[in-house]
Scaffold this active site. Structure first.
Site, PDB file in Angstrom:
ATOM      1  N   SER A 206       0.620  -1.411   0.078  1.00 55.31           N
ATOM      2  CA  SER A 206      -0.207   0.593   0.181  1.00 55.31           C
ATOM      3  C   SER A 206       1.006   1.659   0.343  1.00 55.31           C
ATOM      4  O   SER A 206       0.679   2.195   0.072  1.00 55.31           O
ATOM      5  CB  SER A 206      -0.897   0.326   1.354  1.00 55.31           C
ATOM      6  OG  SER A 206      -0.254   0.179   2.536  1.00 55.31           O
TER       7      SER A 206
ATOM      8  N   LYS B  10       1.070   4.311   6.889  1.00 58.38           N
ATOM      9  CA  LYS B  10       0.800   5.273   5.468  1.00 58.38           C
ATOM     10  C   LYS B  10       1.004   6.481   5.937  1.00 58.38           C
ATOM     11  O   LYS B  10       1.919   7.105   6.813  1.00 58.38           O
ATOM     12  CB  LYS B  10      -1.382   5.747   6.203  1.00 58.38           C
ATOM     13  CG  LYS B  10      -2.443   4.173   6.342  1.00 58.38           C
ATOM     14  CD  LYS B  10      -1.380   3.884   4.545  1.00 58.38           C
ATOM     15  CE  LYS B  10      -3.146   2.161   4.578  1.00 58.38           C
ATOM     16  NZ  LYS B  10      -2.649   1.184   3.785  1.00 58.38           N
TER      17      LYS B  10
END
Length: 277
Positions: free
Chosen positions: A45, A118
């Site tokens: 990701s 993230k």
């Protein structure tokens, strides 16, 4: 003489070994709890900033301490809430400071307790939206520049054996898997790469207004990231509270492209001690 022999005999050696191991474990535990936490990158990701198999230490001093700073043992399903759950409802952070936009942050998922990594995109009070794959912050589009595509081999990746997504379609094993690549510059000047593999639902979103004491996160691999664009009710991340922050990722320490870090022939020597943007 007998007393001297006892002090230097096999029993004494065992006692000294036990004491050495005991204090080594105490020091390692304090190091992990207070200063840094090791973290393996399990998914794609955050490509190409972070690759599957990257190993890094999370700087837990960067944002201060909360219940989420306590150690977790995911391999036996023990999370930070098992050690410090008594402080989970306490919103303040000890020696706390806020993260900056563009930081790469490790945090606890607000629902599952799983550790996520993230990039911080939205601060409290911000308006965040995606339109046609372009990020808008407070109704202003960020600056993007086209770059050389990101190319990787189509093959199972990491211990989970995941298969990468490609913009050039369903390619066979061993072929080049291509992703479009751009550089995105955030309002505070942080410049980082993002990847694209085509039109996706998450390329067009509603306007997200970030609540006070919460943050909005996105993965750099925009089309392959479960992040704040997806609500928690559907398995997404949603907004993340300040108390769920664990720390900041600053540098890759070690990286392995194989199914195990023991496969030395898959080590990525160019990523050892690599600073993160």
């Amino acid at each position: 003489m007998a007393e001297q022999a006892e002090k230097s005999g096999p029993v004494a050696a065992v006692v000294e070994t036990f004491k050495t191991v005991f204090w080594a474990l105490i020091i390692a535990g304090l190091f992990r709890t207070i200063l840094f936490q090791p973290f393996w990158i399990p998914s794609g990701s955050m490509k190409d900033t972070l690759l599957i198999g990257d190993f890094l230490f999370v700087n837990k001093m960067a944002y201060g301490y909360s219940y989420a700073s306590c150690p977790s043992l995911p391999f036996i399903n023990i999370g930070a809430d098992k050690f410090c759950g008594f402080a989970e409802d306490y919103d303040d952070r000890l020696f706390g400071s806020d993260p900056e936009r563009g930081d790469i942050v490790v945090f606890r998922h607000p629902v599952t307790g799983q550790d996520f990594v993230k990039r911080l995109i939205g601060l409290p009070g911000d308006r965040i939206q995606m339109k046609d794959g372009l990020l808008y912050i407070n109704d202003v589009a960020v600056v993007v520049e086209n770059a050389e595509p990101f190319i990787e081999t189509m093959e199972p990746q990491g211990p989970q054996g995941g298969i990468p997504s490609c913009i050039n379609g369903a390619v066979g094993p061993g072929a080049d898997c291509i992703k479009e690549r751009q550089f995105e510059t955030l309002p505070n000047g942080v410049r980082h790469s993002i990847l694209n593999t085509g039109d996706r639902q998450q390329d067009d979103t509603q306007v997200f207004v970030v609540p006070q004491d919460e943050f909005f996160f996105m993965g750099d691999n925009r089309d392959n990231s479960t992040d704040s664009r997806f609500p928690q009710a559907t398995g997404g991340v949603g907004f993340v509270e300040r108390k769920d922050l664990i720390g900041r990722a600053d540098r890759v320490i070690f990286s392995s492209a194989g199914r195990s870090m023991l496969y030395f022939w898959t080590w990525r020597s160019d990523r050892f001690l690599k600073a993160l943007d």
